[in-house]
Enzyme design. Structure first.
Site, PDB file in Angstrom:
ATOM      1  N   PHE A   1     -15.830  14.916  -6.889  1.00  0.00           N
ATOM      2  CA  PHE A   1     -15.334  14.001  -7.928  1.00  0.00           C
ATOM      3  C   PHE A   1     -15.315  12.599  -7.314  1.00  0.00           C
ATOM      4  CE2 PHE A   1     -11.558  12.099 -10.024  1.00  0.00           C
ATOM      5  CZ  PHE A   1     -11.681  12.501 -11.340  1.00  0.00           C
TER       6      PHE A   1
ATOM      7  N   LEU B   1     -14.704   9.021  -7.604  1.00  0.00           N
ATOM      8  CA  LEU B   1     -14.065   7.918  -8.327  1.00  0.00           C
ATOM      9  C   LEU B   1     -13.767   6.744  -7.386  1.00  0.00           C
ATOM     10  CD1 LEU B   1     -12.638   6.925 -10.978  1.00  0.00           C
ATOM     11  CD2 LEU B   1     -10.575   8.091 -10.181  1.00  0.00           C
ATOM     12  N   THR B   2     -13.103   7.029  -6.247  1.00  0.00           N
ATOM     13  CA  THR B   2     -12.598   5.963  -5.364  1.00  0.00           C
ATOM     14  C   THR B   2     -13.738   5.158  -4.723  1.00  0.00           C
ATOM     15  OG1 THR B   2     -10.672   7.319  -4.889  1.00  0.00           O
ATOM     16  CG2 THR B   2     -11.146   5.561  -3.331  1.00  0.00           C
ATOM     17  N   GLU B   3     -13.501   3.865  -4.602  1.00  0.00           N
ATOM     18  CA  GLU B   3     -14.474   2.962  -3.956  1.00  0.00           C
ATOM     19  C   GLU B   3     -13.740   2.086  -2.935  1.00  0.00           C
ATOM     20  OE1 GLU B   3     -16.368   0.701  -7.055  1.00  0.00           O
ATOM     21  OE2 GLU B   3     -17.200   2.510  -7.986  1.00  0.00           O
TER      22      GLU B   3
ATOM     23  N   GLY C   1     -13.325  -1.029  -2.886  1.00  0.00           N
ATOM     24  CA  GLY C   1     -12.517  -2.051  -3.575  1.00  0.00           C
ATOM     25  C   GLY C   1     -11.712  -1.499  -4.731  1.00  0.00           C
TER      26      GLY C   1
ATOM     27  N   GLY D   1      -9.166   1.640  -5.108  1.00  0.00           N
ATOM     28  CA  GLY D   1      -8.429   2.826  -4.678  1.00  0.00           C
ATOM     29  C   GLY D   1      -7.332   3.117  -5.680  1.00  0.00           C
TER      30      GLY D   1
ATOM     31  N   GLN E   1      10.833  18.330  14.334  1.00  0.00           N
ATOM     32  CA  GLN E   1      12.005  18.010  15.158  1.00  0.00           C
ATOM     33  C   GLN E   1      12.632  19.287  15.710  1.00  0.00           C
ATOM     34  OE1 GLN E   1      13.067  14.817  15.755  1.00  0.00           O
ATOM     35  NE2 GLN E   1      14.444  15.748  17.240  1.00  0.00           N
TER      36      GLN E   1
ATOM     37  N   GLU F   1      -4.332  11.823  -5.131  1.00  0.00           N
ATOM     38  CA  GLU F   1      -3.824  12.138  -6.493  1.00  0.00           C
ATOM     39  C   GLU F   1      -2.680  11.193  -6.857  1.00  0.00           C
ATOM     40  OE1 GLU F   1      -5.608  13.791  -8.200  1.00  0.00           O
ATOM     41  OE2 GLU F   1      -6.619  15.195  -6.854  1.00  0.00           O
TER      42      GLU F   1
ATOM     43  N   SER G   1       2.607   7.873  -3.548  1.00  0.00           N
ATOM     44  CA  SER G   1       4.006   7.915  -4.010  1.00  0.00           C
ATOM     45  C   SER G   1       4.456   6.578  -4.610  1.00  0.00           C
ATOM     46  CB  SER G   1       4.922   8.317  -2.857  1.00  0.00           C
ATOM     47  OG  SER G   1       4.662   9.651  -2.499  1.00  0.00           O
TER      48      SER G   1
END
Ligand SMILES: Cc1cc2nc3c(=O)[nH]c(=O)nc-3n(C[C@H](O)[C@H](O)[C@H](O)COP(=O)(O)OP(=O)(O)OC[C@H]3O[C@@H](n4cnc5c(N)ncnc54)[C@H](O)[C@@H]3O)c2cc1C
Length: 405
Positions: free
Chosen positions: A125, A127-129, A131, A133, A340, A367, A370
């Site tokens: 998939f 989508l991200t590039e 420039g 995100g 820890q 996805e 936050s």
């Protein structure tokens, strides 16, 4: 190919089969996977034979058609093993198959989904590039009409499974930049098409055995039938359909990972003696375990609740985002406490918890990171309260609703 008997199992029997696969095959193969730096072929084969690529695909298209609640319950089981295994089929079961199911043409659905469900057609998939995100709608990859098809130019990065996919779903601009999301369309692009190059990163901090890839798209020619749904301008709606589905899977993954980390850590604390008694007997340690358990149960309840609302026929995107936000943050808190509590073993050696600590860090970034979820949820609260005084995706009984039995 899916083992034939899998199609005949009811959900309880299938869930037990997936739990056994997790305990008997996936968890024992983790060490080999880490040493090899990739998911072993035998494990991938076992995932496909057991129908993990098929859980969200309808029966008439070769899938197992489990409800969203059932998909979440399955994910809670198989992500007790490294979440790297899930990465190898996540793009098929969530992002891509759901976009194709709801937005593809009949020919696009029937030609791809049965092979995807069998684990024989891997999709990524894109989508991200570089420039684009968090602000994915500002993407600049273009698809221009040329002759009887399209020519795609651009660059994608951080794409899961892109390096070994058979096909990419590439989101590209067919309208002008001023149209924003409305000018985005989705295209099927064979990974081996002329002009497509994929590259693995030099290093992954977490998810090391299922690295993401960069994709160069240089004058890639595709036909008219490569346009998802046969219509321009609907790419972003299709992307969101896949993303909302995948976010619930990610929330469940956080719970599965946290379950394993807490179980492993509590077992260690019961057997490690300091000050003349097991560490598990110390009140402060018990308090830590209790806080982890409460976080885990809250994340599990929120995720299942959003899944049930999803099965009710709507896509409760705000509750899904809240579940993904809370579960990923809770998994981060649990991972940190567990490391820890393991002391030096949390840093030195090959205990699974520190590996999972590195892996779950990414779940607060992909996805929707936050902070982006927090901002979007805050905006949605303001918008909805301004409109009618209720909260987004509200489940409270509003005036005029029929009395509850
Ligand atoms: C392991 C992995 C797998 C991935 N797989 C895929 C995939 O299969 N397909 C795909 O298309 N993409 C994929 N991605 C990309 C992922 O969706 C992006 O990394 C994510 O959307 C964030 O974009 P960015 O990395 O460019 O961060 P940026 O957009 O540069 O943001 C960096 C940080 O800035 C902060 N920030 C940004 N915007 C805001 C805001 N509005 N309000 C408050 N804070 C903000 C957040 O803390 C955010 O984490 C993957 C990423 C990873 C790490």
């Amino acid at each position: 190919m899916i083992d034939p008997e899998v199609h005949g199992l009811d959900f309880d029997a299938y869930l037990k089969r997936v739990a056994a696969l997790t305990d008997d095959v996936l968890i024992p193969a983790e060490r080999e996977m880490v040493e090899a730096g990739e998911v072993p072929g035998q494990a991938l084969d076992a995932l496909a034979r057991n129908g993990l690529f098929a859980i969200s695909v309808p029966r008439d298209l070769g899938g197992l058609a489990w409800s969203m609640t059932q998909q979440v319950l399955l994910t809670l089981e198989f992500t007790r093993a490294s979440c790297v295994y899930r990465s190898r089929f996540s793009t098929v079961i969530g992002l891509c198959s759901q976009a194709i199911l709801d937005h593809g043409t009949e020919a696009q659905r029937t030609s791809r989904l049965p092979r995807m469900a069998a684990g024989e057609h891997i999709t990524a998939f894109a989508l991200t590039e570089p420039g684009a995100g968090s602000d994915a709608a500002s993407l600049t990859t273009t698809a221009r009409r040329t002759g009887d098809g399209w020519t795609i130019e651009g660059h994608k990065r951080y794409i899961t499974n892109a390096h070994w996919a058979d096909e990419l779903i590439v989101f590209a601009r067919t309208g002008s930049p001023s149209e924003g999301a409305a000018g985005v369309s989705a295209f099927f692009v064979p990974r081996r098409a002329e002009g497509v190059t994929t590259r693995l990163p030099s290093r992954m901090n977490g998810h090391a055995e299922a690295p993401v890839a960069e994709i160069d798209l240089a004058g890639v020619r595709v036909g008219d039938d490569a346009l998802l749904g046969g219509r321009t301008g609907t790419g972003f709606a299709a992307a969101l359909r896949g993303i909302n589905h995948a976010r619930l899977h990610v929330a469940a993954t956080c719970v599965g990972q946290a379950t394993r980390m807490l179980e492993e850590t509590a077992a260690h604390l019961g057997s490690r003696e300091q000050f003349g008694a097991p560490l598990a007997d110390l009140g402060a340690v018990q308090g830590d375990l209790g806080r982890c358990y409460a976080d885990l149960e809250a994340a599990r309840a929120l995720t299942l609740d959003a899944a049930r609302a999803f099965d009710g026929g709507t896509v409760p995107r705000h509750r899904i985002a809240a579940a993904k936000l809370f579960a990923s943050e809770a998994a981060g808190r649990i991972a940190d406490r567990c490391v820890q509590l393991l002391g030096g073993e949390g840093i030195v050696g090959d205990h699974p918890v520190p590996r999972m600590w590195r892996d779950v860090r990414a779940l607060r970034i992909y996805e929707g990171s936050s902070p982006v979820h927090e901002r979007n949820l805050g905006r949605a609260v303001n918008r909805q309260v301004g409109r009618d005084g209720t909260l987004p995706d509200t489940y409270r009984v509003t005036r005029g609703a029929p009395p509850q039995p």
